[in-house]
Structure formats: C-alpha cells, structure tokens
Scaffold this active site. Structure first.
Site, mmCIF file in Angstrom:
data_model
loop_
_atom_site.group_PDB
_atom_site.id
_atom_site.type_symbol
_atom_site.label_atom_id
_atom_site.label_comp_id
_atom_site.label_asym_id
_atom_site.label_seq_id
_atom_site.Cartn_x
_atom_site.Cartn_y
_atom_site.Cartn_z
ATOM 1 N N ARG A 139 -16.575 21.790 2.304
ATOM 2 C CA ARG A 139 -16.009 20.806 1.783
ATOM 3 C C ARG A 139 -15.582 21.112 0.593
ATOM 4 O O ARG A 139 -16.405 21.192 -0.604
ATOM 5 C CB ARG A 139 -17.136 19.655 2.522
ATOM 6 C CG ARG A 139 -17.559 19.606 3.763
ATOM 7 C CD ARG A 139 -18.484 18.117 4.057
ATOM 8 N NE ARG A 139 -18.758 17.691 5.831
ATOM 9 C CZ ARG A 139 -20.210 18.057 5.642
ATOM 10 N NH1 ARG A 139 -20.969 19.143 5.196
ATOM 11 N NH2 ARG A 139 -20.391 17.769 6.823
ATOM 12 N N LYS A 192 -23.242 16.067 3.154
ATOM 13 C CA LYS A 192 -22.751 14.580 3.465
ATOM 14 C C LYS A 192 -24.025 14.270 3.626
ATOM 15 O O LYS A 192 -25.342 14.162 4.306
ATOM 16 C CB LYS A 192 -22.302 13.941 5.202
ATOM 17 C CG LYS A 192 -21.288 14.435 4.739
ATOM 18 C CD LYS A 192 -19.903 13.869 5.841
ATOM 19 C CE LYS A 192 -18.052 14.283 5.590
ATOM 20 N NZ LYS A 192 -17.577 13.740 7.092
ATOM 21 N N HIS A 205 -9.356 20.888 3.381
ATOM 22 C CA HIS A 205 -9.386 20.308 4.939
ATOM 23 C C HIS A 205 -8.885 21.717 6.097
ATOM 24 O O HIS A 205 -10.036 22.217 6.184
ATOM 25 C CB HIS A 205 -9.673 19.213 5.161
ATOM 26 C CG HIS A 205 -10.804 18.818 6.221
ATOM 27 N ND1 HIS A 205 -12.236 18.088 6.447
ATOM 28 C CD2 HIS A 205 -10.362 18.001 7.254
ATOM 29 C CE1 HIS A 205 -12.271 17.931 7.237
ATOM 30 N NE2 HIS A 205 -11.046 17.210 8.009
#
Length: 298
Positions: free
Chosen positions: A145, A169, A239
C-alpha cells in the site's frame, strides 16, 4: 446518555485503537453525517432513540441521487457506529440497517508489457528517476500500500533474506517478500541514496534534498508518470500497481493463501476477485488460441 456524547466516545475509541487520520475522517464523513442528520431534528436526543432515524437517513441519501458507491460508503460508517453502540451497551438491541450492496467495481491492472513500458520511462542516471523506478518495481513485486511504502525505514529492509517489515492497516505488522531482481534494484538505490540523504535519516525513500518522501510526493510522481507514459484505459497509481501485483502473482502460479498474507487482507474475499480475474484472462487467451476452433477453420 445523549447521542452526541455516544458519538464522541465512538470517535475517541477509534482513535485509541490506532485509526489513522484518514480513517477518522471517513467516520466523520459517514457516521458524522448521520449524526448531523439527527441533530437537525433535535441535537439533544438520547442515544436510545437512534433506531428511529436510521431508515429516514438512508431514504434522504437516496433522494439526493447519490451514486451507489457513495451510499455504500455512508452505510459502512453508520454500520460500524451502530455496532459500537450495541457492543458498548448504549442500545439494548442490535440496530438493523437497510441493505445496500457494495457496487461491483472492475479492477483494471497493468499487463506485463505495460509495466515494462513504465519502467523504461526512467533515466537511471538521475537520482529521482532511479528512486521512482525503484518505487514502481517494488510496488509491482510486493503489492505494498502507498502508506506502507512511504513508511519504510532502512532497518525494515532485509536485503539478505529478501523481506520488508511493514505496518499495515490497524497497525498490523507483517513481513513481505521480494524477488532477486528487486533486491538488486533496492541495493542500487540505497547506494545512491547514501550520497543524498541527510545525516541520520532513516526513511528509505527520500527527496533529492535528502528529506523523507511523502505520500503527496509519490502521488505527484505518479500523475507526471501517467502523463508521460499514457497507458489508455488504466489509471496509473500505487493502488493500480497493487492490483497488478496480485493478478500477476496468481497468473504466474501463486496461491491465494500466501497472496492474502502478502497483501495484508483479513479475509479471502478480496483475494477471490483476483482469482476470478485470472480465470477471465485465461478464457480470453483460450478464445484466441482454441485448438478446437482452429480444427473447424482449417
């Protein structure tokens, strides 16, 4: 307790649990929109009355002719807030939300040839081009990411064993492998970086002035790169390269379980999309080279 007070506790809970500013902004825009809708009726409503406003809120969203994606985004935030109210005992029964399906989005990754075109767009004799080529190659080989990419410190890189340590995350940590070609590119960049980086700077990616490269800096780089390479039908971004890595990984024989761990997904749901895409590509190839079809045409 008033609904506003319960919402303040919810946001504080999210913050304490490590939600990043971007995630907190998402809750402000989604669950916060619901709270503002309720406040238009009465800003001092008790939390137990929240169930009376759920359906009217989503009807209001529908009347505004918002896209399915936008309405689903609101739905996700409100759902999390409602689950929090129930789990913390602020409401006795679980609050049911109207069903809003997540719209199906088509992922358009880069092909092998398109990735090669991008990598050929850099001048390896310039430090910034060398760094940017390293970024593209690293993303294609790891599926990182953007936030994970810019957060890499030099001690997080294990060139000998071919792993990068990242925090994903929710603060979840994982080791991500990379190949031998990437190892050589990383080492080449690190040697040039030593001449540019400020003394004591630990961030792996730095600007030409030796300061840490920001998320914004990477985004600007990709916009300029897209203008230069001009790949039609595909949005060139970090992305997109994450999607490209995942699909190419499956097509080259990688298994979905290791892919899930590399990408840092909590479930197999997203990984399954790449498997289905790989099958679609195989079907397209079969349509072009079908032996049975060629028998009839010969």
């Amino acid at each position: 307790m008033l609904l506003q007070q319960a919402y303040d506790v919810f946001i504080a809970d999210r913050r304490i649990n490590g939600c990043k500013p971007k995630t907190l902004a998402f809750y402000h825009d989604s669950a916060g929109a619901f709270l503002r809708f309720v406040a238009d009726s009465d800003p001092h409503l008790p939390v137990g009355t929240v169930v009376n406003f759920v359906t009217p809120f989503f009807i209001c969203l529908q009347e505004r002719n918002l896209s399915d994606t936008t309405r689903h985004t609101y739905w996700r935030g409100v759902r999390t807030f409602m689950r929090f109210l129930h789990s913390e005992g602020y409401v006795a029964d679980e609050v049911r939300l109207p069903k809003i399906k997540c719209p199906v989005t088509t992922i358009k990754p880069l092909t092998n040839n398109e990735v090669k075109r991008v990598l050929l767009a850099f001048d390896a004799n310039r430090f910034t081009d060398l760094r940017n080529r390293t970024i593209v190659h690293l993303l294609v080989d790891t599926g990182l990411r953007l936030s994970e990419l810019v957060g890499i410190d030099l001690p997080n890189l294990n060139l000998e064993e071919g792993f990068i340590f990242v925090k994903g995350k929710g603060g979840k940590e994982r080791w991500i492998p990379f190949g031998s070609a990437t190892k050589q590119i990383l080492w080449g960049y690190i040697k040039k970086r030593a001449d540019v980086a400020q003394v004591g700077e630990q961030r792996f990616l730095v600007t030409h002035r030796g300061q840490p490269l920001s998320i914004r800096g990477v985004q600007v780089m990709f916009r300029r790169l897209a203008d230069k390479v001009k790949i039609e039908g595909v949005r060139l971004s970090p992305h997109t390269l994450r999607h490209s890595f995942a699909l190419l990984y499956i097509e080259h024989g990688g298994d979905p379980f290791s892919l899930q761990r590399i990408l840092g997904h909590s479930t197999q749901a997203m990984t399954a999309k790449y498997i289905n895409m790989a099958r679609a590509n195989i079907k397209a190839q079969h349509n072009r080279f079908s032996p049975g079809d060629r028998l009839q045409s010969s």
